[in-house]
Write a protein that holds these residues in place. Structure first.
Motif, short mmCIF file in Angstrom:
data_model
loop_
_atom_site.label_atom_id
_atom_site.label_comp_id
_atom_site.label_asym_id
_atom_site.label_seq_id
_atom_site.Cartn_x
_atom_site.Cartn_y
_atom_site.Cartn_z
N THR A 153 0.86 -1.20 0.00
CA THR A 153 0.00 0.00 0.00
C THR A 153 0.89 1.24 0.00
O THR A 153 2.09 1.16 0.30
N PRO A 154 0.34 2.40 -0.34
CA PRO A 154 1.15 3.62 -0.24
C PRO A 154 1.71 3.84 1.16
O PRO A 154 2.85 4.31 1.32
N TYR A 155 0.92 3.49 2.18
CA TYR A 155 1.41 3.70 3.55
C TYR A 155 2.55 2.74 3.87
O TYR A 155 3.49 3.12 4.58
N SER A 156 2.51 1.50 3.38
CA SER A 156 3.61 0.56 3.65
C SER A 156 4.89 1.01 2.97
O SER A 156 5.98 0.83 3.51
N VAL A 157 4.77 1.65 1.80
CA VAL A 157 5.97 2.19 1.13
C VAL A 157 6.56 3.34 1.94
O VAL A 157 7.78 3.45 2.12
N LEU A 158 5.68 4.20 2.48
CA LEU A 158 6.16 5.29 3.34
C LEU A 158 6.82 4.73 4.60
O LEU A 158 7.84 5.26 5.07
N CYS A 159 6.25 3.65 5.16
CA CYS A 159 6.86 3.03 6.34
C CYS A 159 8.23 2.46 6.01
O CYS A 159 9.15 2.51 6.85
N ALA A 160 8.39 1.90 4.82
CA ALA A 160 9.70 1.36 4.43
C ALA A 160 10.74 2.48 4.35
O ALA A 160 11.88 2.32 4.84
N LEU A 161 10.36 3.62 3.78
CA LEU A 161 11.30 4.75 3.72
C LEU A 161 11.61 5.27 5.12
O LEU A 161 12.77 5.61 5.43
N PRO A 193 21.58 15.55 9.50
CA PRO A 193 20.68 15.38 8.35
C PRO A 193 19.73 14.20 8.50
O PRO A 193 18.56 14.28 8.07
N LEU A 194 20.18 13.13 9.12
CA LEU A 194 19.30 11.97 9.32
C LEU A 194 18.21 12.28 10.35
O LEU A 194 17.08 11.77 10.25
N ILE A 195 18.53 13.10 11.38
CA ILE A 195 17.50 13.52 12.33
C ILE A 195 16.42 14.32 11.60
O ILE A 195 15.21 14.17 11.87
N LEU A 196 16.82 15.17 10.68
CA LEU A 196 15.84 15.93 9.90
C LEU A 196 14.96 14.99 9.08
O LEU A 196 13.74 15.20 8.97
N ALA A 197 15.57 13.96 8.49
CA ALA A 197 14.79 12.99 7.71
C ALA A 197 13.78 12.27 8.59
O ALA A 197 12.61 12.08 8.21
N VAL A 198 14.21 11.85 9.79
CA VAL A 198 13.29 11.18 10.71
C VAL A 198 12.22 12.14 11.20
O VAL A 198 11.04 11.77 11.37
N ALA A 199 12.59 13.41 11.41
CA ALA A 199 11.62 14.40 11.86
C ALA A 199 10.54 14.65 10.81
O ALA A 199 9.39 14.95 11.13
N VAL A 200 10.89 14.53 9.54
CA VAL A 200 9.90 14.65 8.48
C VAL A 200 9.05 13.39 8.38
O VAL A 200 7.83 13.44 8.21
N ALA A 201 9.71 12.22 8.52
CA ALA A 201 8.99 10.96 8.38
C ALA A 201 7.99 10.74 9.51
O ALA A 201 6.91 10.17 9.29
N VAL A 204 4.62 12.62 8.94
CA VAL A 204 3.97 12.07 7.74
C VAL A 204 3.35 10.71 8.04
O VAL A 204 2.19 10.43 7.68
N LEU A 205 4.09 9.85 8.72
CA LEU A 205 3.55 8.53 9.08
C LEU A 205 2.45 8.64 10.13
O LEU A 205 1.50 7.86 10.11
N GLY A 208 -0.55 10.04 8.33
CA GLY A 208 -0.97 9.05 7.34
C GLY A 208 -1.63 7.84 7.96
O GLY A 208 -2.43 7.15 7.31
N LEU A 209 -1.32 7.58 9.23
CA LEU A 209 -1.92 6.43 9.90
C LEU A 209 -3.44 6.59 10.02
O LEU A 209 -4.18 5.61 9.90
N ARG A 210 -3.88 7.82 10.24
CA ARG A 210 -5.33 8.05 10.36
C ARG A 210 -6.04 7.79 9.04
O ARG A 210 -7.23 7.43 9.02
N LEU A 211 -5.33 7.95 7.92
CA LEU A 211 -5.93 7.69 6.62
C LEU A 211 -5.78 6.22 6.22
O LEU A 211 -6.67 5.67 5.58
N ALA A 212 -4.66 5.61 6.62
CA ALA A 212 -4.40 4.24 6.19
C ALA A 212 -5.06 3.21 7.09
O ALA A 212 -5.48 2.16 6.62
N ASP A 213 -5.14 3.49 8.39
CA ASP A 213 -5.66 2.52 9.34
C ASP A 213 -7.18 2.46 9.23
O ASP A 213 -7.86 3.47 9.43
N PRO A 214 -7.74 1.27 8.93
CA PRO A 214 -9.19 1.19 8.77
C PRO A 214 -9.97 1.31 10.07
O PRO A 214 -11.18 1.51 10.04
#
Length: 434
Positions: A153-161, A193-201, A204-205, A208-214
Motif C-alpha cells: 500500500t502507499p502507507y507501507s511504502v512510506l513506512c519502508a522509507l 541530516p538523518l534527524i531531519l529525515a526522521v523528523a519529516v517521516a 507524515v507517518l 498518514g496512519l489516520r488515513l491508512a488505518d481502517p
C-alpha cells in the motif's frame, strides 16, 4: 490479564530488535555509500561483535507471537508472507557476509556489497511488513482472507522509507559512539541530516496512519490522548538531545537519545492503536491463545529474556570502548626477514613431527564424558515430560517409548561425534598450543 502480558512481551522483543539490530542494519546501509575499504572493513568488524545476539530478539518476538497471540500470527504471517520471507533470506545472506568478511584478510568488496544490499533489503521489508499490518489485513475469524499483494500500500511504502531513515540514524549514532578517526567524524557529520529525515517521516507517518488505518483511532479518549501526547513529547526531546550530541562529546549521548526516540515512538503507536493489534478489529483479547499456552510462554520466553539480556550486556562489556581497525602492514620484506620466516617455518615443521600422536578413541576420561552426556540427556527428557504434564494438562507422559528412543539415538550420536573429534586430535589442546 495474561494476554496483555503476552502482548507486552511481544512489544518488548520487537522494540529490542528494532533498536539493537537497527543500528547494525543502518551501518550496513551506510557502508554502501562509503568509498574507503578500510572504513568498510571497520564497519563489518563493528557489526560482527554482536549481530547474532541482536537478531535473537526477533526469534523471541516470533515465539511470543506464536504462543501468546496465535490469532495475530495466523493473520499476519500469510498476509505479509512475501516481504517476510525476503527479509529472512536477506538476514541470512547478511550474516554470511559478515562472518566471511571478518574471516578474510583485507577487505572483500563482493561480501561488502552483499552486506550493504542485504541490510537495505531487510530494512525495506521490515517497513513494508509494519506498514502492511497497520494498513489493515482482511481477516475473518482469525484467518487471513486477503490476497498476495494486500500488504503493498502507499502507507507501507512510506513506512519502508521511514524505517530506512530510522536505521540509518541509529547506525550513525553507533558509529560516533564506537569508532575513532574518519569513521567517527562521518557518523557525527551524518547524524543531523538523518534527524531531519526522521523528523519529516514521523509526522507524515503519524498523520498518514489516520488515513491508512481502517479502524477509528479514538483520540477523544482522555487517557489515550494523554499517553500519546507524552510519548510524542518524549520523542521530540530525545531527538533534540541527539541533534545537540552529534559531533560533540560525550560520544554515547546521541545513541542513547536515539534509543529513547525509538522507544517513545513505539509507545506512541501502541497508545494510538491498542487494544487493536491487527486493524480493523482484531484485538489482543480476541487473538490470545489458551491460558495454558500463555502461562507456558510467560515462563519459558520470560525466562529466556534475562539470559539474552545477560549475553547482550556481556558482549557490550567485552567490546566496550572505541573500536579501531589496525592498519595493514606496509613494510618492505628484506632478505633477513625472508630468512627468519624460513627458519620459523622449519621450526614449526620439526615441532609437528615431534608432537605425540593423537590419543586413541578409547583413551582419556571417557567414563566421565559419557556420564555427563547421559545426565544431560535425561535432564532434557525430564524437562520435556514435566512440561507436557504441567502445561498440557495430560498428567501422563506422551509417547514415553518414542521419547526414550529419540533420546538414546541423540545420545549415541553425541558420543560418537566426540570420539571422532578426539581421534582427529581436536580435543588435544596442548598439542594445538605447541
Amino acid at each position: 490479564m495474561l494476554e496483555y502480558a503476552s502482548y507486552a512481551l511481544v512489544l518488548l522483543a520487537l522494540g529490542a530488535y528494532v533498536l539493537l539490530d537497527g543500528y547494525d542494519l543502518g551501518i550496513g546501509i551506510l557502508s554502501l555509500f562509503d568509498r574507503s575499504d578500510q572504513r568498510r572493513k571497520e564497519y563489518n568488524e563493528l557489526i560482527a561483535t554482536a549481530w547474532d545476539a541482536n537478531e535473537s530478539w526477533l526469534i523471541l518476538a516470533g515465539v511470543a507471537l506464536w504462543a501468546g497471540l496465535p490469532g495475530v500470527y495466523a493473520t499476519v504471517l500469510p498476509g505479509v508472507y512475501l516481504p517476510l520471507i525476503v527479509m529472512l533470506l536477506a538476514l541470512v545472506l547478511r550474516g554470511t557476509a559478515i562472518e566471511l568478511q571478518s574471516a578474510a584478510p583485507g577487505y572483500r568488496r563482493g561480501w561488502g556489497l552483499v552486506l550493504g544490499i542485504s541490510s537495505l533489503v531487510a530494512t525495506v521489508c521490515q517497513g513494508l511488513v509494519v506498514g502492511g499490518v497497520l494498513s489493515g489485513l482482511p481477516h475473518r475469524g482469525g484467518v487471513f482472507t486477503g490476497g498476495t499483494w494486500d500488504w503493498l500500500t502507499p502507507y507501507s511504502v512510506l513506512c519502508a522509507l521511514g524505517m530506512v531513515a530510522v536505521h540509518l540514524l541509529a547506525g550513525a549514532a553507533w558509529l560516533q559512539d564506537k569508532t575513532t578517526g574518519t569513521a567517527h567524524e562521518r557518523g557525527g557529520r551524518l547524524g543531523r541530516p538523518l534527524i531531519l529525515a526522521v523528523a519529516v517521516a514521523g509526522p507524515v507517518l503519524g498523520f498518514g496512519l489516520r488515513l491508512a488505518d481502517p479502524q477509528h483511532l479514538r483520540f477523544d479518549q482522555p487517557l489515550r490522548a494523554t499517553l500519546f501526547g507524552l510519548a510524542v513529547a518524549v520523542a521530540v526531546v530525545c531527538a533534540a538531545i541527539a541533534w545537540y550530541g552529534f559531533g560533540r562529546r560525550p560520544d554515547w549521548r546521541p545513541f542513547a537519545a536515539v534509543a529513547g526516540t525509538e522507544a517513545a515512538g513505539l509507545l506512541a503507536l501502541v497508545a494510538a492503536t491498542a487494544p487493536v493489534v491487527v486493524p480493523p478489529d482484531l484485538t489482543v483479547h480476541a487473538a490470545a491463545g489458551p491460558h495454558g499456552s500463555q502461562l507456558f510462554l510467560l515462563i519459558g520466553v520470560g525466562g529466556c529474556i534475562p539470559v539474552v539480556l545477560a549475553y547482550n550486556i556481556y558482549a557490550w562489556w567485552v567490546f566496550r570502548g572505541k573500536f579501531a581497525q589496525p592498519p595493514a602492514p606496509t613494510e618492505a620484506v628484506g632478505p633477513s626477514d625472508t630468512a627468519a620466516a624460513a627458519e620459523q617455518a622449519e621450526q614449526v615443521e620439526q615441532a609437528e613431527r615431534l608432537l605425540p600422536a593423537a590419543p586413541a578413541a578409547g583413551d582419556g576420561p571417557w567414563a566421565a564424558v559419557a556420564a555427563r552426556r547421559v545426565l544431560l540427556t535425561l535432564l532434557a527428557v525430564a524437562v520435556a515430560a514435566v512440561s507436557q504434564d504441567v502445561f498440557g494438562g495430560v498428567r501422563a507422559w506422551i509417547g514415553p517409548v518414542g521419547v526414550a528412543l529419540f533420546a538414546m539415538t541423540a545420545l549415541a550420536g553425541w558420543i560418537r561425534s566426540d570420539r571422532r573429534s578426539a581421534a582427529a586430535g581436536e580435543f588435544d589442546l596442548r598439542a594445538a598450543d605447541k
